[in-house]
Design a protein around this motif. Structure first.
Motif, PDB file in Angstrom:
ATOM      1  N   GLN A   1       1.576  10.215  -6.296  1.00 44.76           N
ATOM      2  CA  GLN A   1       0.935  11.369  -5.556  1.00 44.76           C
ATOM      3  C   GLN A   1      -0.472  11.119  -4.571  1.00 44.76           C
ATOM      4  N   ARG A   2      -1.052  10.199  -5.049  1.00 45.16           N
ATOM      5  CA  ARG A   2      -2.110   9.857  -3.872  1.00 45.16           C
ATOM      6  C   ARG A   2      -1.406   9.256  -2.677  1.00 45.16           C
ATOM      7  N   LEU A   3      -0.368   8.521  -2.752  1.00 46.64           N
ATOM      8  CA  LEU A   3       0.342   8.312  -1.267  1.00 46.64           C
ATOM      9  C   LEU A   3       0.874   9.284  -0.692  1.00 46.64           C
ATOM     10  N   ASN A   4       1.324  10.470  -1.430  1.00 47.74           N
ATOM     11  CA  ASN A   4       1.732  11.747  -0.806  1.00 47.74           C
ATOM     12  C   ASN A   4       0.655  12.375  -0.001  1.00 47.74           C
ATOM     13  N   GLN A   5      -0.383  12.412  -0.593  1.00 43.48           N
ATOM     14  CA  GLN A   5      -1.848  12.939  -0.225  1.00 43.48           C
ATOM     15  C   GLN A   5      -2.138  12.445   1.104  1.00 43.48           C
ATOM     16  N   ILE A   6      -2.036  11.081   0.915  1.00 45.55           N
ATOM     17  CA  ILE A   6      -2.802  10.206   2.185  1.00 45.55           C
ATOM     18  C   ILE A   6      -1.855  10.247   3.274  1.00 45.55           C
ATOM     19  N   THR A   7      -0.579  10.385   3.100  1.00 41.75           N
ATOM     20  CA  THR A   7       0.304  10.473   4.205  1.00 41.75           C
ATOM     21  C   THR A   7       0.848  11.766   4.725  1.00 41.75           C
ATOM     22  N   HIS A   8       0.081  12.827   4.019  1.00 45.32           N
ATOM     23  CA  HIS A   8       0.433  14.206   4.606  1.00 45.32           C
ATOM     24  C   HIS A   8       0.325  14.279   6.014  1.00 45.32           C
ATOM     25  N   GLU A   9      -0.816  14.030   6.793  1.00 45.71           N
ATOM     26  CA  GLU A   9      -0.885  14.145   7.971  1.00 45.71           C
ATOM     27  C   GLU A   9       0.157  13.453   8.963  1.00 45.71           C
ATOM     28  N   PRO A  10       0.256  12.055   8.802  1.00 45.84           N
ATOM     29  CA  PRO A  10       1.087  11.484   9.427  1.00 45.84           C
ATOM     30  C   PRO A  10       2.671  11.979   9.256  1.00 45.84           C
ATOM     31  N   HIS A  11       2.909  12.467   7.960  1.00 45.71           N
ATOM     32  CA  HIS A  11       4.144  13.127   7.841  1.00 45.71           C
ATOM     33  C   HIS A  11       4.617  14.366   8.471  1.00 45.71           C
ATOM     34  N   SER A  12       3.314  15.108   8.621  1.00 43.50           N
ATOM     35  CA  SER A  12       3.524  16.413   9.207  1.00 43.50           C
ATOM     36  C   SER A  12       3.741  16.211  10.616  1.00 43.50           C
ATOM     37  N   ARG A  13       2.950  15.094  11.265  1.00 45.46           N
ATOM     38  CA  ARG A  13       3.162  15.098  12.769  1.00 45.46           C
ATOM     39  C   ARG A  13       4.512  14.451  13.159  1.00 45.46           C
ATOM     40  N   LEU A  14       5.039  13.482  12.209  1.00 43.70           N
ATOM     41  CA  LEU A  14       6.278  13.278  12.477  1.00 43.70           C
ATOM     42  C   LEU A  14       7.369  14.378  12.386  1.00 43.70           C
TER      43      LEU A  14
ATOM     44  N   ASP B   1      -4.756  -4.386  -8.029  1.00 36.56           N
ATOM     45  CA  ASP B   1      -6.066  -4.443  -8.085  1.00 36.56           C
ATOM     46  C   ASP B   1      -6.574  -3.385  -6.656  1.00 36.56           C
ATOM     47  N   ALA B   2      -7.897  -3.403  -6.531  1.00 37.16           N
ATOM     48  CA  ALA B   2      -8.484  -2.362  -5.718  1.00 37.16           C
ATOM     49  C   ALA B   2      -8.095  -2.875  -4.212  1.00 37.16           C
ATOM     50  N   GLU B   3      -7.944  -3.959  -3.945  1.00 38.86           N
ATOM     51  CA  GLU B   3      -7.632  -4.383  -2.468  1.00 38.86           C
ATOM     52  C   GLU B   3      -6.042  -4.031  -2.237  1.00 38.86           C
ATOM     53  N   GLN B   4      -5.432  -4.452  -3.362  1.00 44.57           N
ATOM     54  CA  GLN B   4      -3.724  -4.127  -3.293  1.00 44.57           C
ATOM     55  C   GLN B   4      -3.672  -2.521  -3.201  1.00 44.57           C
ATOM     56  N   GLU B   5      -4.407  -1.820  -3.551  1.00 45.06           N
ATOM     57  CA  GLU B   5      -4.149  -0.377  -3.463  1.00 45.06           C
ATOM     58  C   GLU B   5      -4.678   0.090  -2.115  1.00 45.06           C
ATOM     59  N   ARG B   6      -5.642  -0.682  -1.663  1.00 40.96           N
ATOM     60  CA  ARG B   6      -6.132  -0.254  -0.254  1.00 40.96           C
ATOM     61  C   ARG B   6      -5.034  -0.590   0.726  1.00 40.96           C
ATOM     62  N   LEU B   7      -4.353  -1.758   0.391  1.00 39.00           N
ATOM     63  CA  LEU B   7      -3.279  -2.286   1.405  1.00 39.00           C
ATOM     64  C   LEU B   7      -2.045  -1.227   1.300  1.00 39.00           C
ATOM     65  N   ALA B   8      -1.818  -0.990   0.113  1.00 35.47           N
ATOM     66  CA  ALA B   8      -0.686  -0.061  -0.357  1.00 35.47           C
ATOM     67  C   ALA B   8      -0.853   1.439   0.627  1.00 35.47           C
ATOM     68  N   GLU B   9      -2.134   1.851   0.636  1.00 35.20           N
ATOM     69  CA  GLU B   9      -2.412   2.977   1.088  1.00 35.20           C
ATOM     70  C   GLU B   9      -2.147   2.914   2.896  1.00 35.20           C
ATOM     71  N   ALA B  10      -2.875   1.851   3.292  1.00 32.44           N
ATOM     72  CA  ALA B  10      -2.635   1.588   4.771  1.00 32.44           C
ATOM     73  C   ALA B  10      -1.154   1.387   5.118  1.00 32.44           C
ATOM     74  N   ALA B  11      -0.236   0.894   4.135  1.00 31.47           N
ATOM     75  CA  ALA B  11       1.136   0.430   4.544  1.00 31.47           C
ATOM     76  C   ALA B  11       1.720   1.815   4.406  1.00 31.47           C
TER      77      ALA B  11
ATOM     78  N   GLU C   1       3.758   5.512  10.706  1.00 30.80           N
ATOM     79  CA  GLU C   1       3.544   5.490  12.327  1.00 30.80           C
ATOM     80  C   GLU C   1       4.853   4.577  13.072  1.00 30.80           C
ATOM     81  N   ARG C   2       5.269   3.636  12.230  1.00 35.02           N
ATOM     82  CA  ARG C   2       6.465   3.072  12.583  1.00 35.02           C
ATOM     83  C   ARG C   2       7.678   3.608  12.899  1.00 35.02           C
TER      84      ARG C   2
END
Length: 196
Positions: A14-27, A169-179, A185-186
């Protein structure tokens, strides 16, 4: 305040859904602007972008560590479907680069890329309804939109159950969100290139 501290949902999916809402809409808007359902020729550009994206993720779908978590992962890969679709549509395979394909990814990143790919299967059900007008179907020219074995909803639930249960861990979460954002974008990049 970091993006993740604003996202209160306990489930990673659900967090990944939220964080990708904007790039998803743009796509989505970009896809509409290219009108891929106007003709088989235009749809072939869309399939070419799908091929490039699936090709990016082919190694993840065959990664032994990920298969331990998601046993049917290799069967979920759609790169071969897109190859056959492009042949049906008389379109050659576009040349891809190795930037994502050969990247070493941690578990969070890898699952986030797969999250975007697997999530697109849900929307594919709606796209499939538009195929008869183009003379295409899940057995000709639009195989990659076909119903996965066991059904779309079931496949998605099984995947997100794994995604939500894996400890990061927190860093892996951050990387997952960025990914997850990078994956949208890709695909956007592939779409622009294939319609250019």
């Amino acid at each position: 305040m970091s993006a993740s501290s604003q996202l209160s949902h306990p489930l990673r999916s659900q967090r990944l859904n939220q964080i990708t809402h904007e790039p998803h809409s743009r796509l989505d808007n970009l896809v509409k602007s290219h009108d891929p359902f106007a003709s088989p020729e235009r749809f072939a550009h869309f399939v070419a972008a799908q091929y490039l994206f699936q090709r990016d993720l082919q190694n993840l779908y065959n990664d032994p560590a990920l298969i331990e978590l998601v046993p049917d992962l290799p069967q979920r890969c759609r790169v071969q479907h897109t190859v056959l679709d492009l042949a049906d549509l008389k379109r050659g395979l576009p040349e891809g680069d190795e930037r994502i394909r050969n990247r070493q990814m941690g578990l969070g990143e890898a699952l986030a890329w797969l999250f975007v790919s697997e999530g697109s299967k849900l929307g594919a059900a709606f796209l499939l309804k538009r195929m008869p007008a183009l003379g295409l179907s899940e057995t000709f020219g639009a195989r990659h939109l076909g119903e996965p074995e066991g059904g779309r909803a079931q496949g998605w639930k099984a995947f997100t159950a794994v995604l939500d249960s894996v400890e990061l861990d927190a860093e892996q979460e951050r990387l997952a969100e960025a990914a997850a954002i990078a994956a949208f974008e890709r695909f956007t990049e592939h779409l622009e290139r294939c319609f250019a």
